[in-house]
Design a protein around this motif. Structure first.
Motif, PDB file in Angstrom:
ATOM      1  N   ASN A 383       0.812  -1.207   0.000  1.00  0.00           N
ATOM      2  CA  ASN A 383       0.000   0.000   0.000  1.00  0.00           C
ATOM      3  C   ASN A 383       0.852   1.268   0.000  1.00  0.00           C
ATOM      4  O   ASN A 383       0.362   2.347  -0.344  1.00  0.00           O
ATOM      5  CB  ASN A 383      -0.920   0.014   1.223  1.00  0.00           C
ATOM      6  N   ALA A 384       2.117   1.151   0.396  1.00  0.00           N
ATOM      7  CA  ALA A 384       3.000   2.312   0.401  1.00  0.00           C
ATOM      8  C   ALA A 384       3.508   2.653  -0.985  1.00  0.00           C
ATOM      9  O   ALA A 384       4.096   3.708  -1.183  1.00  0.00           O
ATOM     10  CB  ALA A 384       4.194   2.061   1.330  1.00  0.00           C
ATOM     11  N   MET A 385       3.284   1.752  -1.944  1.00  0.00           N
ATOM     12  CA  MET A 385       3.783   1.982  -3.295  1.00  0.00           C
ATOM     13  C   MET A 385       2.759   2.754  -4.111  1.00  0.00           C
ATOM     14  O   MET A 385       1.571   2.426  -4.095  1.00  0.00           O
ATOM     15  CB  MET A 385       4.058   0.643  -3.984  1.00  0.00           C
ATOM     16  N   PRO A 386       3.175   3.768  -4.846  1.00  0.00           N
ATOM     17  CA  PRO A 386       2.227   4.487  -5.693  1.00  0.00           C
ATOM     18  C   PRO A 386       1.802   3.667  -6.898  1.00  0.00           C
ATOM     19  O   PRO A 386       0.772   3.927  -7.489  1.00  0.00           O
ATOM     20  CB  PRO A 386       3.015   5.729  -6.120  1.00  0.00           C
ATOM     21  N   ASP A 387       2.586   2.686  -7.269  1.00  0.00           N
ATOM     22  CA  ASP A 387       2.270   1.866  -8.430  1.00  0.00           C
ATOM     23  C   ASP A 387       2.662   0.429  -8.118  1.00  0.00           C
ATOM     24  O   ASP A 387       3.829   0.115  -7.936  1.00  0.00           O
ATOM     25  CB  ASP A 387       3.034   2.361  -9.666  1.00  0.00           C
ATOM     26  N   GLU A 388       1.672  -0.467  -8.023  1.00  0.00           N
ATOM     27  CA  GLU A 388       1.909  -1.808  -7.523  1.00  0.00           C
ATOM     28  C   GLU A 388       2.879  -2.616  -8.386  1.00  0.00           C
ATOM     29  O   GLU A 388       3.594  -3.473  -7.877  1.00  0.00           O
ATOM     30  CB  GLU A 388       0.581  -2.569  -7.412  1.00  0.00           C
ATOM     31  N   ARG A 389       2.920  -2.360  -9.670  1.00  0.00           N
ATOM     32  CA  ARG A 389       3.700  -3.240 -10.535  1.00  0.00           C
ATOM     33  C   ARG A 389       5.205  -3.121 -10.298  1.00  0.00           C
ATOM     34  O   ARG A 389       5.966  -3.942 -10.780  1.00  0.00           O
ATOM     35  CB  ARG A 389       3.386  -2.948 -12.005  1.00  0.00           C
ATOM     36  N   PHE A 390       5.634  -2.099  -9.554  1.00  0.00           N
ATOM     37  CA  PHE A 390       7.051  -1.948  -9.282  1.00  0.00           C
ATOM     38  C   PHE A 390       7.442  -2.487  -7.912  1.00  0.00           C
ATOM     39  O   PHE A 390       8.605  -2.390  -7.533  1.00  0.00           O
ATOM     40  CB  PHE A 390       7.455  -0.473  -9.380  1.00  0.00           C
ATOM     41  N   LEU A 391       6.514  -3.028  -7.158  1.00  0.00           N
ATOM     42  CA  LEU A 391       6.815  -3.484  -5.806  1.00  0.00           C
ATOM     43  C   LEU A 391       7.849  -4.592  -5.805  1.00  0.00           C
ATOM     44  O   LEU A 391       8.830  -4.541  -5.067  1.00  0.00           O
ATOM     45  CB  LEU A 391       5.535  -3.965  -5.114  1.00  0.00           C
ATOM     46  N   ILE A 392       7.658  -5.614  -6.631  1.00  0.00           N
ATOM     47  CA  ILE A 392       8.549  -6.756  -6.620  1.00  0.00           C
ATOM     48  C   ILE A 392       9.964  -6.355  -7.021  1.00  0.00           C
ATOM     49  O   ILE A 392      10.949  -6.813  -6.436  1.00  0.00           O
ATOM     50  CB  ILE A 392       8.017  -7.864  -7.550  1.00  0.00           C
ATOM     51  N   GLN A 394      11.439  -3.384  -6.636  1.00  0.00           N
ATOM     52  CA  GLN A 394      12.068  -2.651  -5.542  1.00  0.00           C
ATOM     53  C   GLN A 394      12.347  -3.563  -4.358  1.00  0.00           C
ATOM     54  O   GLN A 394      13.393  -3.441  -3.702  1.00  0.00           O
ATOM     55  CB  GLN A 394      11.182  -1.483  -5.108  1.00  0.00           C
ATOM     56  N   LEU A 395      11.443  -4.495  -4.079  1.00  0.00           N
ATOM     57  CA  LEU A 395      11.653  -5.419  -2.981  1.00  0.00           C
ATOM     58  C   LEU A 395      12.867  -6.311  -3.249  1.00  0.00           C
ATOM     59  O   LEU A 395      13.656  -6.594  -2.345  1.00  0.00           O
ATOM     60  CB  LEU A 395      10.397  -6.271  -2.776  1.00  0.00           C
ATOM     61  N   HIS A 396      13.019  -6.739  -4.490  1.00  0.00           N
ATOM     62  CA  HIS A 396      14.187  -7.557  -4.858  1.00  0.00           C
ATOM     63  C   HIS A 396      15.477  -6.770  -4.636  1.00  0.00           C
ATOM     64  O   HIS A 396      16.460  -7.298  -4.095  1.00  0.00           O
ATOM     65  CB  HIS A 396      14.072  -7.987  -6.321  1.00  0.00           C
ATOM     66  N   GLU A 397      15.486  -5.501  -5.025  1.00  0.00           N
ATOM     67  CA  GLU A 397      16.679  -4.666  -4.838  1.00  0.00           C
ATOM     68  C   GLU A 397      16.967  -4.465  -3.359  1.00  0.00           C
ATOM     69  O   GLU A 397      18.125  -4.511  -2.917  1.00  0.00           O
ATOM     70  CB  GLU A 397      16.464  -3.315  -5.530  1.00  0.00           C
TER      71      GLU A 397
END
Length: 503
Positions: A383-392, A394-397
């Motif tokens: 929910n903190a992400m403005p765009d869900e498709r980039f979550l994975i 950024q999480l991987h990084e």
């Protein structure tokens, strides 16, 4: 007096270009060290993006270094600039401000131009005044605020471009670094200055459907200089603008030694094959209330008992609720928070940008030497992400960075549903985590019980059993393997030969 810039290098070695610090935390990192001296730069962004704040910080940094600086304003008064500075707790001491605003009598009908275009009169007058001030003050840093006035006064793109080129040539000959501000109020995006400028920084402001505005910047161009590309979150607070550079995990590769970290519970360590390893990530997944957060906190408390620092980032509950819940389980979290061995940061997804969240984790690891990081939960992180498709991505990084820093990472993921095989997770991070611990409810003799199992562990061997799991005032209890049931993961197991499993 203008500060002298010492030469760099020596002998036959090529001299490194002198870099000017921006005075904005994080921005020099994005720019690869700062701005090259004696060049012309463009800072663009919509009104309210923070251009004036950056400009003042840039000039204040010059003043702190003993340089002579000049702020040329064509749209704001010196009093308005002073108000911006005071809102951040600054003063304008050492910054020369020159107002190039129309005089009050310009409102009189007799003063309006009828035979000449304003560009033929006003542009030349203002240019001469600016050049005279530069020759008098001899600044090393100059800010023009803003280009909109020059663009309108020029009256045409050809005259406007020639004016900017002439200014660039003039200031380069006088060893000035010039920062041009553009508020992007032109009807069509003007690329004239972008093609002339040595570097271009763009500030953007996003307004989501809910929550605070999100701000980010991008360096679209920087001639002859490596910089950190992509978007970088930033915020404007009292004290100025602060940039959170995008995390690049490959830049953080110190050697680490793989050692196991125990949980402090013998049965849980047996289930995990001796514990979890430093530099690995563990995902605790299950229905709400199964004990995922409690197990993660148990690892953090054990680390604190060893004198290490653990950082907890909680999205779904308050710090007071966390302390009360841990006290009810006999875990005594409070003393470790008070001593600083456990640092708890309550995250509001509506107010914290993803870049600032990563920045907070980096501070915990690099400044407070945290050896363990708990993110509770992935649902809140989503929910903190403005765009869900980039979550994975950024999480991987983030997990790669933490792993290379030797930090043990705990992720908590709540599944949708309570019982059954159709449990769903809002984001599938199981393939990113090095270990996956599953907690489930199941029905037994008219009671709802809990079970725990390890589905995956890259760091070594682990038990394949499904063990009984419970929470009470004495803490966490991991029981014997549930060998007398079949179908525990379905939520409605069937006893084997009618014999119930031990608790």
């Amino acid at each position: 007096m203008k500060a002298s810039i010492p030469p760099t290098g020596g002998g036959n070695k090529a001299q490194e270009p002198v870099l000017l610090k921006m005075g904005v935390p994080g921005l020099d990192d994005v720019l690869g060290g700062g701005l090259t001296a004696h060049r012309l730069y463009l800072l663009e962004g919509a009104p309210g993006a923070g251009k004036t704040t950056v400009a003042i910080q840039f000039l204040r940094e010059g003043v702190a270094n003993g340089e002579s600086v000049l702020y040329v304003t064509l749209s704001e008064t010196a009093h308005e600039l002073q108000g911006v500075a005071e809102s951040h707790g600054w003063d304008m001491k050492g910054i020369e401000v020159r107002e190039m605003l129309p005089a009050q009598d310009a409102l009189e009908p007799d003063e309006q131009y009828t035979m000449f275009h304003p560009s033929e009169i006003e542009l030349g007058e203002k240019t001469l005044r600016i050049l005279a001030d530069v020759d008098k003050i001899k600044p090393s840093r100059v800010v023009f605020d803003s280009l909109s006035e020059l663009r309108l006064l020029a009256g045409g793109s050809l005259r406007y471009r020639r004016q900017i080129l002439a200014l660039k040539q003039f200031f380069t000959g006088r060893q000035c670094a010039v920062l041009l501000l553009d508020d992007l109020t032109a009807s069509d995006q003007d690329l004239q200055v972008q093609s002339i400028a040595h570097a271009v920084i763009r500030l953007e402001q996003l307004n989501p459907d809910y929550g605070a505005s999100r701000r980010r910047l991008v360096v679209t161009k920087y001639r002859g200089k490596e910089f950190r590309g992509g978007y970088h979150d930033y915020k404007i607070a009292r004290g100025g603008l602060q940039v959170f550079p995008r995390l690049v995990a490959s830049e953080h590769t110190p050697p680490i030694k793989q050692t196991r970290i125990p949980s402090g519970l013998v049965a849980l360590d047996d289930l995990l094959g001796g514990g979890i390893e430093k530099g690995t990530s563990t995902l605790f997944v299950g229905a709400p209330g199964t004990g995922k957060s409690s197990v993660a906190v148990q690892f953090a408390i054990t680390a604190a008992r060893r004198g290490e620092c653990a950082a907890l980032f909680i999205f779904d509950e308050s710090i007071n609720t966390l302390r009360t819940r841990c006290d009810g389980l006999g875990m005594g979290l409070g003393p470790y928070i008070d001593s600083g061995h456990i640092r708890v940061r309550q995250v509001d997804p509506a107010e914290l940008s993803p870049g600032e969240f990563v920045h907070e984790i980096r501070l915990a690891v690099e400044q407070h030497k945290a050896t363990m990081v708990v993110i509770d939960s992935l649902n809140g992180y989503l929910n903190a992400m403005p765009d869900e498709r980039f979550l994975i991505v950024q999480l991987h990084e983030l997990l790669t960075y933490l792993g290379q820093s030797g930090v043990a990472t705990m992720l908590v993921g709540a599944q949708h549903g309570l019982i059954g095989m159709q449990m769903q997770t809002p984001v599938d991070a199981s393939y990113l985590a090095d270990s996956v611990v599953l907690l489930r409810y199941f029905e037994d003799g008219g009671e709802v019980r809990q079970a725990i199992s390890v589905l995956k562990k890259r760091g070594g061997a682990h038990e394949r059993t499904i063990r009984a799991f419970s929470l009470d005032a004495q803490g966490i209890h991991v029981g014997a393997p549930l060998r007398n049931f079949r179908g525990i993961l379905t939520g409605v197991p069937v006893p084997i030969d009618g014999v119930r499993s031990p608790s």
